[in-house]
Design a protein around this motif. Structure first.
Motif, short mmCIF file in Angstrom:
data_model
loop_
_atom_site.label_atom_id
_atom_site.label_comp_id
_atom_site.label_asym_id
_atom_site.label_seq_id
_atom_site.Cartn_x
_atom_site.Cartn_y
_atom_site.Cartn_z
N GLU A 193 3.47 7.39 1.79
CA GLU A 193 3.24 6.27 0.89
C GLU A 193 2.48 6.82 -0.32
OE1 GLU A 193 2.08 2.79 3.00
OE2 GLU A 193 1.20 1.85 1.23
N TYR A 239 0.72 6.08 -4.19
CA TYR A 239 0.27 5.24 -5.31
C TYR A 239 0.76 5.97 -6.56
CZ TYR A 239 -3.23 3.37 -8.63
OH TYR A 239 -3.88 2.85 -9.71
N LEU A 287 -0.95 6.62 -10.36
CA LEU A 287 -2.10 7.52 -10.37
C LEU A 287 -1.71 8.91 -9.86
CD1 LEU A 287 -5.09 7.78 -11.00
CD2 LEU A 287 -5.61 6.99 -8.69
N PRO A 306 -3.12 10.59 -4.64
CA PRO A 306 -3.19 9.44 -3.73
C PRO A 306 -1.86 9.27 -2.98
CG PRO A 306 -3.02 8.71 -6.01
CD PRO A 306 -3.14 10.19 -6.06
N TRP A 319 -0.38 9.19 1.12
CA TRP A 319 -0.79 9.06 2.52
C TRP A 319 0.39 9.32 3.43
CZ3 TRP A 319 -1.91 5.77 -1.47
CH2 TRP A 319 -3.25 5.74 -1.87
N TRP A 332 -2.00 7.29 10.75
CA TRP A 332 -2.24 7.82 9.40
C TRP A 332 -3.08 9.07 9.55
CZ3 TRP A 332 0.49 5.99 5.46
CH2 TRP A 332 1.04 4.71 5.57
N TYR A 364 -3.20 -2.66 -2.08
CA TYR A 364 -3.55 -1.94 -0.85
C TYR A 364 -2.48 -0.91 -0.50
CZ TYR A 364 -6.73 -5.88 -0.42
OH TYR A 364 -7.70 -6.81 -0.66
N TYR A 365 -2.93 0.23 -0.04
CA TYR A 365 -2.00 1.29 0.37
C TYR A 365 -2.34 1.76 1.78
CZ TYR A 365 -0.02 1.84 -4.30
OH TYR A 365 0.64 1.62 -5.48
N ALA A 366 -1.31 2.25 2.45
CA ALA A 366 -1.47 2.97 3.72
C ALA A 366 -2.23 2.14 4.75
CB ALA A 366 -2.12 4.33 3.46
N MET A 367 -3.24 2.72 5.37
CA MET A 367 -3.93 2.01 6.47
C MET A 367 -4.59 0.72 5.96
SD MET A 367 -7.44 4.08 7.30
CE MET A 367 -6.65 5.62 7.73
N ARG A 376 -3.42 -1.22 3.57
CA ARG A 376 -2.32 -2.18 3.43
C ARG A 376 -1.99 -2.79 4.80
NH1 ARG A 376 2.48 -1.31 4.86
NH2 ARG A 376 2.41 0.95 4.68
N GLU A 377 -1.95 -1.94 5.81
CA GLU A 377 -1.61 -2.46 7.14
C GLU A 377 -2.69 -3.40 7.66
OE1 GLU A 377 -0.80 0.97 9.56
OE2 GLU A 377 1.26 1.12 8.85
N ARG A 421 0.27 -6.18 0.31
CA ARG A 421 0.29 -5.07 -0.65
C ARG A 421 -0.62 -5.34 -1.84
NH1 ARG A 421 3.98 -1.27 0.09
NH2 ARG A 421 5.55 -1.70 1.67
N ARG A 478 -12.36 6.41 -1.94
CA ARG A 478 -12.49 6.51 -3.40
C ARG A 478 -11.86 5.28 -4.02
NH1 ARG A 478 -10.04 11.85 -5.38
NH2 ARG A 478 -8.54 11.45 -3.70
N SER A 482 -9.77 3.59 -7.56
CA SER A 482 -9.12 3.65 -8.87
C SER A 482 -9.28 2.29 -9.53
CB SER A 482 -7.63 3.97 -8.66
OG SER A 482 -6.86 3.46 -9.72
N ILE A 536 -7.96 -0.38 -6.82
CA ILE A 536 -7.22 0.17 -5.68
C ILE A 536 -8.13 1.13 -4.92
CG2 ILE A 536 -5.20 1.49 -4.95
CD1 ILE A 536 -3.76 0.46 -7.43
N ILE A 552 -8.86 4.01 -2.22
CA ILE A 552 -8.07 5.17 -1.82
C ILE A 552 -8.68 5.79 -0.57
CG2 ILE A 552 -7.20 7.41 -2.63
CD1 ILE A 552 -6.90 6.23 -5.30
N PRO A 553 -8.12 5.47 0.59
CA PRO A 553 -8.60 6.11 1.81
C PRO A 553 -8.22 7.60 1.78
CG PRO A 553 -6.64 4.80 2.28
CD PRO A 553 -6.98 4.56 0.84
#
Lengths: 141, 83, 141, 83
Positions: free
Chosen positions: A48, A50, A53, A118, A120, A132, B11-14, B16-17, B22, B54, B56, B75, B77-78
Motif C-alpha cells: 500500500e 501513499y 508523498l 511511505p 507499507w 503488516w 488512513y493507510y495500512a494498519m 486504515r484497517e 480510508r 510520523r 504528513s 496523514i 505514517i506508521p
C-alpha cells in the motif's frame, strides 16, 4: 525518474530507456517477493502506497544520489497492490561512466527508499493471519 | 470560545484497517498532530506508542509538534517497509 | 556459472535462469562499450580471450564470492570478438536473500574479473590508431 | 650435452600481433618462462620490461621462475583489461 506502478514491472523496457552511449556501467537492483521471511512461509504480499508523498520523497532521494555520486542517470519503480512470489516489488537502475559510483548510487537509492518512502507491506502466510511488517522486523531483501 | 478545526484525514495500512475507512473529515481541537493522534488512537485503537508514527501535513513530512490549521490534510505514517 | 560468448548477451534469459523463489534480492552489473575513454572518442572494441584459463579463473572467482558472501547463486558472461558502442561486454548477476550480500558479491565479481581474467581489449578510435588498453590506464567502467 | 625442450607457445593480443602468429612449437634451452620470454622478446620485439607479464603453463597461472619441461604449453599474459 521514479514511478509507482499498479502492474508488473517491465525491467527490459526500463533498462532500454535508461541506457545511453556514454554509459560504461549499468547496475540494477530488483527486490522480489520471497517465499519466506523471518522463518514464515510467505504466500503473497500487499503493498500500500501513499502515492503523492512517496513520489516526492523518491525524487528527493534521486537528487541526493545524483549529488553524492558521479552518475549519469537513475530510475526506479515501486509496485503497489497484491504481489505473488517472484514478482518484482521494486526496481532501481543506475547508469554511470564508471562502475564504483553506479554500485554506490544504486545501493543508496534502495536503502533510502526502503526506509523513507511511505509504503507499507502486508505479508500473507500459509498457516497464519496476515501481518503488516516493518522495515526493522523485516530484515530486508 | 475557540472553534474546532476542520481536518481532512487519510488512513493507510494498519491505521486504515483499524479505522475501517480510508478518509474522513473531522472537527478537532487538537493543536498538533501528536494531540490529534492520541485522540484518534483512543477512538480507533491505533498503537498507543506514538514514537514510531510520523505525520504528513498537506503532502509534506512534518514534525508531530507542528501547529495544525483548519483545512489541513493530515496523514499519519506508521512504520514503513518498502521494497 | 560463467561463460565466454561470441554473440550478444541475452540478459533477459540469463536473469530468468538465475532467479528462484528464495531470492529476495537480485543485483546485476552490465559493462557496456562507451563512446569514449580517457578523452578519446571510441568507435568499437575488440575483446580477445584466452578462453580455457579465463573460464577456470572465473569459476574460482565465483567460488570465492560464494565463500565470502551469503548469496544463493551467481552467474556471469564475458564477450569476445568485435563490439560496437552500447554492446554489453560483461554481465554479472547475483541472487541472494538480502540485498547487502548481493551488492557485495556482484561488485567483488566484476572487480576480480577485470583484474584477473586473461582478457584483452583493443580500442578503436575515430582519429587514432587502435590500441591495446590495460586495466590500469583504462580507468574501468 | 643438454637437449632443447620442445615447447608449444600460444600468443594473445599485442603479443600475437607482434609475433605475427597465434601459436608455434619451438625448441628452447630456456630453464624458466622468464628466460623464454626474454628470448622471444628479442626475437619479436615484445615489451622488454617483463614485470607486468604473467605466464600460464598447461592452462594454470604459474610463476615466471617455474622450471619448464619439454611438452609444456606456455602462454604469456600481458596486462589484462576485461570488462
Amino acid at each position: 525518474m521514479f514511478t509507482i506502478s499498479d502492474v508488473s514491472i517491465d525491467t527490459d523496457l526500463l533498462t532500454k530507456e535508461l541506457i545511453n552511449s556514454r554509459a560504461g556501467a549499468f547496475v540494477c537492483f530488483e527486490g522480489r517477493v520471497r517465499n519466506h521471511n523471518d522463518g514464515e512461509e510467505v504466500t503473497s504480499l500487499e503493498y500500500e502506497v501513499y502515492e503523492e508523498l512517496a513520489l516526492k520523497e523518491a525524487l528527493r532521494i534521486v537528487e541526493e544520489a545524483k549529488e553524492k555520486f558521479s552518475v549519469l542517470e537513475l530510475a526506479g519503480v515501486h509496485r503497489q497492490g497484491h504481489l505473488v512470489i517472484g514478482d518484482i516489488a521494486v526496481w532501481i537502475g543506475v547508469i554511470a561512466e564508471h562502475r564504483g559510483s553506479a554500485f554506490d548510487a544504486c545501493r543508496y537509492m534502495i536503502d533510502e527508499i526502503k526506509h523513507r518512502l511511505p509504503i507499507w507491506k502486508k505479508e500473507h502466510y500459509i498457516n497464519k493471519e496476515p501481518k503488516w511488517v516493518q522495515c526493522s522486523e523485516h530484515h530486508g531483501t | 470560545m475557540e472553534k474546532p478545526k476542520v481536518l481532512n484525514i487519510h488512513y493507510y495500512a494498519m491505521l486504515r484497517e483499524k479505522a475501517g475507512k480510508r478518509e474522513e473529515d473531522i472537527e478537532s481541537f487538537a493543536a498538533t498532530p501528536l494531540e490529534l493522534y492520541k485522540d484518534l488512537a483512543g477512538e480507533y485503537g491505533f498503537p498507543s506508542d506514538s514514537r514510531s508514527i510520523r505525520v504528513s501535513i498537506n503532502e509534506e513530512f512534518q514534525s508531530m509538534d507542528t501547529a495544525l490549521c483548519s483545512g489541513d490534510c493530515v496523514i499519519f505514517i506508521p512504520p514503513v517497509a518498502g521494497g
